[in-house]
Design a protein around this motif. Structure first.
Motif, short mmCIF file in Angstrom:
data_model
loop_
_atom_site.label_atom_id
_atom_site.label_comp_id
_atom_site.label_asym_id
_atom_site.label_seq_id
_atom_site.Cartn_x
_atom_site.Cartn_y
_atom_site.Cartn_z
N VAL A 178 0.85 -1.20 0.00
CA VAL A 178 0.00 0.00 0.00
C VAL A 178 0.88 1.24 0.00
O VAL A 178 0.68 2.17 -0.81
N ASN A 179 1.89 1.27 0.87
CA ASN A 179 2.76 2.45 0.95
C ASN A 179 3.44 2.73 -0.38
O ASN A 179 3.46 3.85 -0.86
N LYS A 180 4.00 1.67 -0.97
CA LYS A 180 4.76 1.84 -2.21
C LYS A 180 3.87 2.43 -3.32
O LYS A 180 4.26 3.37 -4.02
N HIS A 181 2.67 1.87 -3.48
CA HIS A 181 1.80 2.31 -4.58
C HIS A 181 1.15 3.66 -4.28
O HIS A 181 1.03 4.50 -5.17
N MET A 182 0.75 3.86 -3.04
CA MET A 182 0.07 5.12 -2.71
C MET A 182 1.03 6.30 -2.75
O MET A 182 0.65 7.40 -3.15
N GLU A 183 2.28 6.04 -2.35
CA GLU A 183 3.28 7.11 -2.43
C GLU A 183 3.43 7.58 -3.89
O GLU A 183 3.43 8.78 -4.18
N ALA A 184 3.54 6.60 -4.80
CA ALA A 184 3.67 6.94 -6.22
C ALA A 184 2.39 7.61 -6.72
O ALA A 184 2.43 8.61 -7.44
N ALA A 185 1.23 7.07 -6.28
CA ALA A 185 -0.05 7.63 -6.75
C ALA A 185 -0.20 9.09 -6.33
O ALA A 185 -0.67 9.93 -7.11
N GLU A 186 0.22 9.40 -5.11
CA GLU A 186 0.08 10.78 -4.64
C GLU A 186 0.98 11.74 -5.40
O GLU A 186 0.68 12.92 -5.51
N GLU A 187 2.07 11.22 -5.94
CA GLU A 187 2.92 12.07 -6.77
C GLU A 187 2.34 12.26 -8.17
O GLU A 187 2.53 13.28 -8.80
N LEU A 188 1.64 11.23 -8.64
CA LEU A 188 1.20 11.24 -10.04
C LEU A 188 -0.21 11.78 -10.23
O LEU A 188 -0.54 12.30 -11.29
N LEU A 189 -1.05 11.63 -9.21
CA LEU A 189 -2.47 11.95 -9.39
C LEU A 189 -2.93 12.97 -8.37
O LEU A 189 -2.30 13.12 -7.32
N SER A 190 -4.03 13.62 -8.67
CA SER A 190 -4.59 14.51 -7.66
C SER A 190 -6.11 14.56 -7.83
O SER A 190 -6.66 14.00 -8.78
#
Ligand code: ADP
Ligand code: ASP
Ligand code: MG
Length: 451
Positions: free
Chosen positions: A65-77
């Protein structure tokens, strides 16, 4: 025109890499379909979880969860991030259910199910990233796309005709509408609808299967090196990128250790004459390697050298075996019953020697021991063996090539344990002790590549 792009683990390993890959997917002409690996490290993490006694599901899931959500928060809003999070959480919930369902743990396909979960997460994130860039995209699991597979756990083979029929219904209409489908690599659904993986590194094969099924015009394998190289750059730092190869050369090298392509990648594209390009997603400007039907001849003696370690030679001894063809047939039959891959076979008057993966030795011996003991004089096992695969132009038609190659092997102080020459017209394969293999690859590369 349809291009299928396969993005490997490092090509989707961070927010930055995902963005770069999304730009690559969106930038070409015609219909685009992507097949994606799990973020780098994720499949290892899942397998380690399965193999660790007493490992905590919550802890393992937390890391994902951390790995994917960290990337998602950088890529999406905004709304996209919100929608992504909802869908992502659904997939995590499904994973948690699998981990907590006792019956499933006893299922022979449990490891396939767990180890293929990373692709479900990375494909979703890549698809949302494309949407955030203004493209229409949908994430499809292998089940949704209809990648059909058959075979034993962790060793699946795609059913190409069933898969093609399914892709024509599930994926082709999306492509015609300008939507970019992002499909999970690494596994298909078996006859019972369960996930069945294609072996480690199997997303390359998934890419080829999708290209075959859609009759694509090109398959692009996007990875972390500039192309198919004259040797593994981790072993030979001076290795050079090969600009063009034919299907046979690439297939032989991938089969015998060149990890840049999963061993089974070539056949689905070769069957339909679909050209394959190997490109670097970190340096898309590099030309990469084109693998296709024919290529212009070159003058260098060797084009590429690969090695495959963790092999064993099993030697079955029986008097005058050469005059008893049925005996040879029975030995081969037992190997087939064990379901193991044989990389080389060599015979003499009274022995048959077979080269197999070391982890398959136990199963193979169990089956060979079923042979009539009166027929067998001895069975020997030599482990810690490595196969060297040397591929070159007209290798076997050039006079004196073997002499030159084997005198170079001597320089690496290696004893040749078994030779397989002439079975393929592009390669010369031989076995040396594993601790000498890297030295042999280096010597062959330095002496004969690019000359
Ligand atoms: P991906 O995650 O993109 O599928 P892999 O790690 O599976 O990438 O494969 C790429 C790696 O294969 C390279 O980083 C390189 O170390 C290794 N490799 C082994 N042999 C070769 C070769 N002949 N040419 C290029 N790369 C090779
Ligand atoms: N994720 C899978 C693996 O690590 C498949 C792949 O990357 O090709 O083996
Ligand atoms: Mg790979």
């Amino acid at each position: 025109m349809i291009t299928v792009l396969k993005l490997g683990g490092t090509s989707v390993g961070s927010a930055e890499a995902i963005l770069r890959s999304a730009k690559i997917i969106a930038s070409g002409e015609g219909g685009r379909v992507a097949v994606v690996s799990a973020m780098s490290g994720v499949t290892n993490h899942l397998i380690q979880f399965i193999e660790t006694e007493g490992a905590q599901a919550d802890e393992a899931i937390g890391v994902l969860v951390n790995k994917h959500m960290e990337a998602a928060e950088e890529l999406l809003s905004g709304k996209l991030l919100k929608n992504f999070t909802t869908e992502f959480n659904d997939r995590i919930k499904a994973l948690r259910n699998v981990l907590n369902t006792k019956d499933l743990k006893e299922d022979p396909y449990f490891q396939d199910n767990i180890s293929s979960q990373g692709e479900r997460l990375s494909s979703l994130l890549l698809s949302y990233t494309l949407r955030s860039m203004g493209h229409e995209s949908v994430a499809l699991t292998s089940e949704e796309a209809g990648i059909h597979a058959t075979g034993n756990p962790m060793f699946g083979t795609a059913d190409l005709s069933k898969t093609s029929a399914a892709l024509m219904m599930s994926v082709k209409p999306l492509v015609l509408k300008g939507v970019i489908p992002i499909i999970t690599g690494f596994y298909g659904r078996n006859e019972e609808g369960k996930p069945l993986t294609f072996g480690r590194g199997g997303s390359d094969y998934s890419g080829a299967v999708v290209a075959n099924g859609l009759n694509a015009d090109c398959l692009e394998i996007w990875t972390d090196v500039d192309g198919f190289m004259s040797a593994d750059p981790r072993i030979v730092p001076e290795a050079i990128v090969i600009d063009e190869m034919n299907f046979g050369e690439a297939a032989e090298l991938a089969y015998l250790g060149a990890k840049v392509l999963h061993p089974r990648t070539i056949e689905p594209v070769r069957m339909k004459n679909i050209p394959l390009k190997v490109k670097n997603s970190f340096r898309p400007e590099c030309k990469g390697t084109l693998i296709h039907h024919l290529r212009a001849p070159k003058n260098d003696m060797l084009r590429s050298v690969a090695m495959k370690a963790d092999l064993s030679i099993i030697t079955v001894g029986s008097s005058e075996i050469a005059y008893r063809p049925r005996m040879v047939a029975r030995i081969i039959e037992k190997i087939a019953d064990a379901g193991v891959v044989v990389y080389a076979i060599s015979t003499s008057l009274s022995t048959v020697a077979l080269l197999i993966n070391s982890p398959d030795v136990k199963e193979t011996l169990t089956h060979l021991n079923l042979l009539d003991q009166a027929d067998i004089e001895r069975i020997d096992v030599k482990s810690n063996m490595a196969l060297i695969c040397a591929v070159g132009d007209d290798l076997l038609r050039r006079c004196g090539v073997s002499a030159e190659i084997f005198s170079a092997v001597r320089e690496a102080d290696a004893n040749v344990e078994l030779i397989s020459e002439g079975a393929s017209d592009v390669s010369l394969n031989f076995v040396v002790p594993t601790d000498k293999a890297v030295g042999v690859v280096k010597v062959l590369h330095n002496k004969f590549v690019g000359g």
